[in-house]
Design a protein around this motif. Structure first.
Motif, PDB file in Angstrom:
ATOM      1  N   LEU A   1       0.864  -1.202  -0.098  1.00  0.00           N
ATOM      2  CA  LEU A   1       0.197  -0.069   0.132  1.00  0.00           C
ATOM      3  C   LEU A   1       0.748   1.248   0.015  1.00  0.00           C
ATOM      4  CD1 LEU A   1      -2.565  -1.183   2.617  1.00  0.00           C
ATOM      5  CD2 LEU A   1      -2.911  -1.022  -0.019  1.00  0.00           C
ATOM      6  N   VAL A   2       2.074   1.268   0.417  1.00  0.00           N
ATOM      7  CA  VAL A   2       2.956   2.276   0.562  1.00  0.00           C
ATOM      8  C   VAL A   2       4.507   1.795   0.196  1.00  0.00           C
ATOM      9  CG1 VAL A   2       1.901   4.000   2.082  1.00  0.00           C
ATOM     10  CG2 VAL A   2       3.143   2.382   2.877  1.00  0.00           C
ATOM     11  N   SER A   3       5.554   2.710  -0.168  1.00  0.00           N
ATOM     12  CA  SER A   3       6.738   2.254  -0.419  1.00  0.00           C
ATOM     13  C   SER A   3       7.482   2.589   1.017  1.00  0.00           C
ATOM     14  CB  SER A   3       7.408   2.858  -1.450  1.00  0.00           C
ATOM     15  OG  SER A   3       7.581   4.370  -1.291  1.00  0.00           O
ATOM     16  N   PRO A   4       8.630   2.035   1.074  1.00  0.00           N
ATOM     17  CA  PRO A   4       9.550   2.218   2.616  1.00  0.00           C
ATOM     18  C   PRO A   4       9.830   3.881   2.310  1.00  0.00           C
ATOM     19  CG  PRO A   4      10.313   0.194   1.478  1.00  0.00           C
ATOM     20  CD  PRO A   4       9.137   0.498   0.599  1.00  0.00           C
ATOM     21  N   GLU A   5      10.012   4.305   1.380  1.00  0.00           N
ATOM     22  CA  GLU A   5      10.542   5.682   1.049  1.00  0.00           C
ATOM     23  C   GLU A   5       9.213   6.522   1.563  1.00  0.00           C
ATOM     24  OE1 GLU A   5      12.838   3.236  -1.516  1.00  0.00           O
ATOM     25  OE2 GLU A   5      10.613   3.576  -1.482  1.00  0.00           O
ATOM     26  N   GLN A   6       8.138   6.174   1.237  1.00  0.00           N
ATOM     27  CA  GLN A   6       7.006   6.984   1.629  1.00  0.00           C
ATOM     28  C   GLN A   6       6.885   7.051   3.148  1.00  0.00           C
ATOM     29  OE1 GLN A   6       4.080   4.902  -0.853  1.00  0.00           O
ATOM     30  NE2 GLN A   6       3.547   7.057  -1.710  1.00  0.00           N
ATOM     31  N   VAL A   7       7.119   5.839   3.795  1.00  0.00           N
ATOM     32  CA  VAL A   7       7.054   5.744   5.207  1.00  0.00           C
ATOM     33  C   VAL A   7       8.246   6.750   5.806  1.00  0.00           C
ATOM     34  CG1 VAL A   7       7.348   4.274   7.005  1.00  0.00           C
ATOM     35  CG2 VAL A   7       6.221   3.601   5.269  1.00  0.00           C
ATOM     36  N   GLU A   8       9.433   6.696   5.457  1.00  0.00           N
ATOM     37  CA  GLU A   8      10.593   7.362   5.716  1.00  0.00           C
ATOM     38  C   GLU A   8      10.185   9.099   5.770  1.00  0.00           C
ATOM     39  OE1 GLU A   8      13.963   8.011   7.577  1.00  0.00           O
ATOM     40  OE2 GLU A   8      13.008   6.193   7.174  1.00  0.00           O
ATOM     41  N   ALA A   9       9.503   9.244   4.438  1.00  0.00           N
ATOM     42  CA  ALA A   9       9.413  10.787   4.380  1.00  0.00           C
ATOM     43  C   ALA A   9       8.405  11.141   5.257  1.00  0.00           C
ATOM     44  CB  ALA A   9       9.002  11.021   2.909  1.00  0.00           C
ATOM     45  N   ALA A  10       7.054  10.272   5.734  1.00  0.00           N
ATOM     46  CA  ALA A  10       6.284  10.698   6.573  1.00  0.00           C
ATOM     47  C   ALA A  10       6.747  10.718   7.957  1.00  0.00           C
ATOM     48  CB  ALA A  10       5.025   9.385   6.499  1.00  0.00           C
ATOM     49  N   ARG A  11       7.796  10.115   8.530  1.00  0.00           N
ATOM     50  CA  ARG A  11       8.443  10.025   9.615  1.00  0.00           C
ATOM     51  C   ARG A  11       9.097  11.345   9.834  1.00  0.00           C
ATOM     52  NH1 ARG A  11      10.610   3.784  10.209  1.00  0.00           N
ATOM     53  NH2 ARG A  11       8.873   3.000  11.262  1.00  0.00           N
ATOM     54  N   ALA A  12       9.860  11.722   8.889  1.00  0.00           N
ATOM     55  CA  ALA A  12      10.427  13.084   9.022  1.00  0.00           C
ATOM     56  C   ALA A  12       9.509  14.290   8.999  1.00  0.00           C
ATOM     57  CB  ALA A  12      11.339  13.120   7.653  1.00  0.00           C
ATOM     58  N   ALA A  13       8.336  14.084   8.530  1.00  0.00           N
ATOM     59  CA  ALA A  13       7.271  15.230   8.344  1.00  0.00           C
ATOM     60  C   ALA A  13       6.387  15.112   9.504  1.00  0.00           C
ATOM     61  CB  ALA A  13       6.352  15.005   7.192  1.00  0.00           C
ATOM     62  N   ALA A  14       6.579  14.017  10.305  1.00  0.00           N
ATOM     63  CA  ALA A  14       5.818  13.903  11.580  1.00  0.00           C
ATOM     64  C   ALA A  14       6.017  14.850  12.548  1.00  0.00           C
ATOM     65  CB  ALA A  14       5.853  12.373  12.067  1.00  0.00           C
ATOM     66  N   LYS A  15       4.803  15.495  13.412  1.00  0.00           N
ATOM     67  CA  LYS A  15       5.221  16.456  14.347  1.00  0.00           C
ATOM     68  C   LYS A  15       5.264  15.274  15.781  1.00  0.00           C
ATOM     69  CE  LYS A  15       2.728  20.192  12.135  1.00  0.00           C
ATOM     70  NZ  LYS A  15       1.488  21.238  12.096  1.00  0.00           N
ATOM     71  N   GLU A  16       5.435  16.085  16.751  1.00  0.00           N
ATOM     72  CA  GLU A  16       5.319  15.360  18.260  1.00  0.00           C
ATOM     73  C   GLU A  16       4.025  14.662  18.519  1.00  0.00           C
ATOM     74  OE1 GLU A  16       6.337  16.076  22.869  1.00  0.00           O
ATOM     75  OE2 GLU A  16       6.730  17.770  21.341  1.00  0.00           O
ATOM     76  N   GLY A  17       4.133  13.465  18.727  1.00  0.00           N
ATOM     77  CA  GLY A  17       2.851  12.689  18.725  1.00  0.00           C
ATOM     78  C   GLY A  17       2.243  12.269  17.718  1.00  0.00           C
TER      79      GLY A  17
ATOM     80  N   VAL B   1       0.477  10.821   9.313  1.00  0.00           N
ATOM     81  CA  VAL B   1       0.964  11.723   8.370  1.00  0.00           C
ATOM     82  C   VAL B   1       0.603  11.332   6.994  1.00  0.00           C
ATOM     83  CG1 VAL B   1       2.907  12.547   7.160  1.00  0.00           C
ATOM     84  CG2 VAL B   1       2.832  12.506   9.609  1.00  0.00           C
ATOM     85  N   LEU B   2       0.639   9.710   6.778  1.00  0.00           N
ATOM     86  CA  LEU B   2       0.023   9.460   5.318  1.00  0.00           C
ATOM     87  C   LEU B   2      -1.267   9.519   5.195  1.00  0.00           C
ATOM     88  CD1 LEU B   2       2.391   5.910   5.400  1.00  0.00           C
ATOM     89  CD2 LEU B   2       2.678   8.016   3.900  1.00  0.00           C
ATOM     90  N   LEU B   3      -2.064   9.312   6.464  1.00  0.00           N
ATOM     91  CA  LEU B   3      -3.258   9.407   6.303  1.00  0.00           C
ATOM     92  C   LEU B   3      -3.808  11.014   5.994  1.00  0.00           C
ATOM     93  CD1 LEU B   3      -5.009   7.313   9.395  1.00  0.00           C
ATOM     94  CD2 LEU B   3      -5.754   7.251   6.858  1.00  0.00           C
ATOM     95  N   ALA B   4      -3.240  11.875   6.791  1.00  0.00           N
ATOM     96  CA  ALA B   4      -3.644  13.298   6.480  1.00  0.00           C
ATOM     97  C   ALA B   4      -3.106  13.843   5.164  1.00  0.00           C
ATOM     98  CB  ALA B   4      -2.804  13.982   7.417  1.00  0.00           C
ATOM     99  N   GLN B   5      -2.204  12.929   4.308  1.00  0.00           N
ATOM    100  CA  GLN B   5      -1.596  13.389   3.215  1.00  0.00           C
ATOM    101  C   GLN B   5      -2.434  12.728   2.183  1.00  0.00           C
ATOM    102  OE1 GLN B   5       2.535  11.959   3.122  1.00  0.00           O
ATOM    103  NE2 GLN B   5       3.202  14.142   4.144  1.00  0.00           N
ATOM    104  N   GLY B   6      -3.144  11.858   2.434  1.00  0.00           N
ATOM    105  CA  GLY B   6      -4.032  11.237   1.335  1.00  0.00           C
ATOM    106  C   GLY B   6      -3.420  10.076   0.718  1.00  0.00           C
ATOM    107  N   VAL B   7      -2.198   9.722   1.108  1.00  0.00           N
ATOM    108  CA  VAL B   7      -1.418   8.647   0.579  1.00  0.00           C
ATOM    109  C   VAL B   7      -2.176   7.273   0.741  1.00  0.00           C
ATOM    110  CG1 VAL B   7       0.672   7.534   0.331  1.00  0.00           C
ATOM    111  CG2 VAL B   7       0.642   9.865   0.822  1.00  0.00           C
ATOM    112  N   ILE B   8      -2.576   7.027   1.996  1.00  0.00           N
ATOM    113  CA  ILE B   8      -3.676   5.829   2.182  1.00  0.00           C
ATOM    114  C   ILE B   8      -5.104   6.256   2.820  1.00  0.00           C
ATOM    115  CG2 ILE B   8      -1.570   4.393   2.862  1.00  0.00           C
ATOM    116  CD1 ILE B   8      -2.153   5.155   5.816  1.00  0.00           C
ATOM    117  N   THR B   9      -5.748   5.304   3.106  1.00  0.00           N
ATOM    118  CA  THR B   9      -7.409   5.328   3.359  1.00  0.00           C
ATOM    119  C   THR B   9      -7.385   4.731   4.671  1.00  0.00           C
ATOM    120  OG1 THR B   9      -7.928   3.650   2.068  1.00  0.00           O
ATOM    121  CG2 THR B   9      -8.032   5.730   0.860  1.00  0.00           C
ATOM    122  N   PRO B  10      -8.376   4.891   5.403  1.00  0.00           N
ATOM    123  CA  PRO B  10      -8.784   4.218   6.390  1.00  0.00           C
ATOM    124  C   PRO B  10      -8.850   2.679   6.420  1.00  0.00           C
ATOM    125  CG  PRO B  10     -10.171   6.513   6.783  1.00  0.00           C
ATOM    126  CD  PRO B  10      -9.329   6.284   5.350  1.00  0.00           C
TER     127      PRO B  10
END
Length: 562
Positions: free
Chosen positions: A19-35, A41-50
């Motif tokens: 459903l996602v690539s390792p690169e997308q996960v790494e980018a989401a971790r870098a963009a994640a705020k505290e908590g 982040v992937l949900l907020a960006q619309g990369v994945i769905t519920p």
């Protein structure tokens, strides 16, 4: 090189599911705020769905993911959990299987929710995963229907005791009664659950409402017996039947406006020792039309049938009992024909699906329109292809034969045991054998069998009886076959959906001569098999070999009386 997600991380299972690539996960971790997590982040960006998250969590926890739009919530399970609790935990009870309550939850790891629901239900909980939006929608749908039915019934019958003598109601009284709303809610729920029939049956001390779904009856509702008289009377009023007549069987029909358009409802009533029962056949016009390729024809049978309906004239009959899918086959055939080149006309009772560029006539006995009179009228309308809903009597049979002999392609259904039995059925209806062999070009006989659930199927050992029946048809013994073990997806039945088994009889010259010479059904059947006809039972056993159905299902549904 991005860091791979840990196997304990939900993001790991999103990657595993593709459903996602390792690169997308790494980018989401870098963009994640505290908590925040990478999944947030992937949900907020619309990369994945519920739903994607639910799929990953299903893999992570080893729990089934339930699609509530394709499953029916059972009333007996729903009754165990209050709506307030269901909404609090975003959980809905699905069914009771093996003494456990199946609960579809957004978070099956919520120990407090599991304990609370178990305490309320008084039984063990088997959790399953669901999408929060789907769960909340199902809670609104099912609890609203159940609650509203109960509220309306309370107005009808505050005391749930059987009346010694049911009151006789006038049509005006019935129309003003809350029971009108109850009938509407029962029908709406039946349509949502994909039910083909609704059974309203009086029993000892209560009235049962049952839905037939995929050929199997399920209890949907139990109401006080005192609701019986007004409920049946309301249905009779809708169907244009006599509400004062309770002992004589009656039938009628009406149009019900459902959530997605009009639905035809055919009603039949009969008096039983416990009171009058009613069966409502639901014909949902909004359902999509099936293609011939989706019905279950084997390649050889499909090739033979394609040759038949490609002929410029002649009669093709589809045989089988009620509920065998005959109309579905006829409609799928019409859908294959060139509606621009041909003038296609039908006479039906009722019209279950409306085609573009096809002139369809509804049987209306009060207006003098029967299958026979409608067929006569069609003959004067310059048709190329004629479909007659059903051949029931001598007059219709003879007119259909004449239509086939005068250069028209005639399609119809008939009640007969098998393909060869259709020939003798026509003779029994008064059609001379020489007319049968001149007009009839082919017969399709069919049954419906349940499909093995793909989610829980396992290879099991065949019983001696199953092996014997299989060997009679296939010539080799059956040692093992696929059988569903029962799971959430199939409501613990081992089956999910249905498919057809068919036999296609083409009237060759040898078969025509046999019928003219007074040959028996067995002799004609043997000749047809020599010419390549695959019998329904053999068709079913081929589907057993392919893992589509089971020997027991074929033995239960594909029967012949010889």
């Amino acid at each position: 090189m991005p860091d791979e997600p840990s196997p304990q991380d939900l993001a790991y299972f999103l990657v595993e599911a593709g459903l996602v690539s390792p690169e997308q996960v790494e980018a989401a971790r870098a963009a994640a705020k505290e908590g925040e997590s990478a999944v947030d982040v992937l949900l907020a960006q619309g990369v994945i769905t519920p739903r994607d998250v639910a799929v990953a969590r299903s893999l992570q926890l080893g729990l089934p993911l339930i699609d509530l739009k394709r499953h029916v919530v059972q009333p007996r399970a729903l009754a165990l959990i209050p709506e307030e609790i269901a909404r609090r935990y975003h959980a809905i009870p699905l069914d009771i299987i093996g003494g456990e309550l199946i609960v579809v939850m957004e978070n099956p790891q919520d120990i407090r929710a599991l304990e609370d629901i178990s305490l309320r239900a008084g039984m063990r909980i088997r959790p399953a995963l669901g999408v929060r939006e789907d769960i909340d929608e199902a809670i609104t749908l099912y609890y609203k229907s159940r609650g509203e039915i109960e509220r309306q019934i309370d107005q009808i019958a505050p005391e749930p005791t059987a009346l010694p003598e049911a009151p006789r109601l006038t049509p005006e009284e019935v129309a003003e009664n809350p029971v009108s709303r109850v009938v509407e809610l029962i029908l709406r729920q039946a349509i949502r659950d994909r039910a083909s029939d609704v059974h309203i049956v009086p029993d000892d001390g209560l009235l049962r409402v049952r839905y037939r779904i995929d050929g199997i009856l399920h209890d949907a509702l139990e109401v006080p017996l005192s609701v019986h008289a007004p409920l049946i009377s309301r249905i009779k009023v809708l169907a244009g039947m006599n509400i004062a007549e309770r002992r004589r069987p009656q039938d009628g029909q009406f149009v019900f406006v459902g959530d997605h358009g009009e639905v035809d409802v055919r009603v039949a009533t009969a008096d039983t020792v416990r009171g009058e029962m009613a069966v409502l056949r639901i014909l949902d016009k909004s359902l999509s039309l099936m293609e011939l390729d989706e019905l279950g024809f084997l390649p050889e049978a499909m090739e033979a049938y394609e040759r038949l309906y490609s002929l410029p004239f002649g009669m093709i009959l589809v045989a089988g009992p009620t509920g065998a899918g005959k109309t579905t086959t006829l409609y799928a055939t019409i859908n294959r024909l060139d509606r621009e080149e041909f003038n296609i006309m039908t006479i039906e009772d009722p019209i279950e699906y409306q085609f573009e560029r096809v002139s369809q006539i509804q049987v209306n006995r009060q207006a003098g329109i029967t299958f026979a009179t409608g067929l006569r009228a069609i003959m004067r309308m310059d048709p190329d292809v004629i479909m007659v809903g059903e051949i029931r009597d001598q007059e219709t049979a003879r007119i259909a034969v004449q239509a086939a002999l005068t250069g028209h392609l005639v399609l119809s259904s008939i009640h007969a045991n098998d393909a060869v039995g259709v020939l003798f059925r026509l003779v029994d209806l008064g059609v001379e054998p020489y007319l049968v062999v001149s007009a009839l070009v082919g017969v399709i006989s069919q049954r419906l069998v349940r499909r093995v659930c793909e989610h829980c199927r396992m290879m099991v050992e065949a019983s001696p009886e199953e092996s014997r029946v299989y060997e009679e048809e296939m010539g080799t013994p059956l040692t093992h076959f696929y059988k569903g073990q029962g799971c959430h997806f199939c409501a613990d039945t081992g089956y999910r959906g249905r498919t057809g088994v068919f036999e296609v009889l083409t009237l060759s010259e040898p078969i025509r001569r046999l019928l003219m010479d007074g040959a028996s059904a067995d002799e004609i059947r043997e000749q047809a098999i020599r010419e390549g006809m695959i019998t329904m039972r053999r068709d079913g056993m081929i589907k057993v070999r392919e893992g589509i159905t089971t020997p027991r299902e074929v033995m239960r549904n594909v029967y012949t009386i010889q």
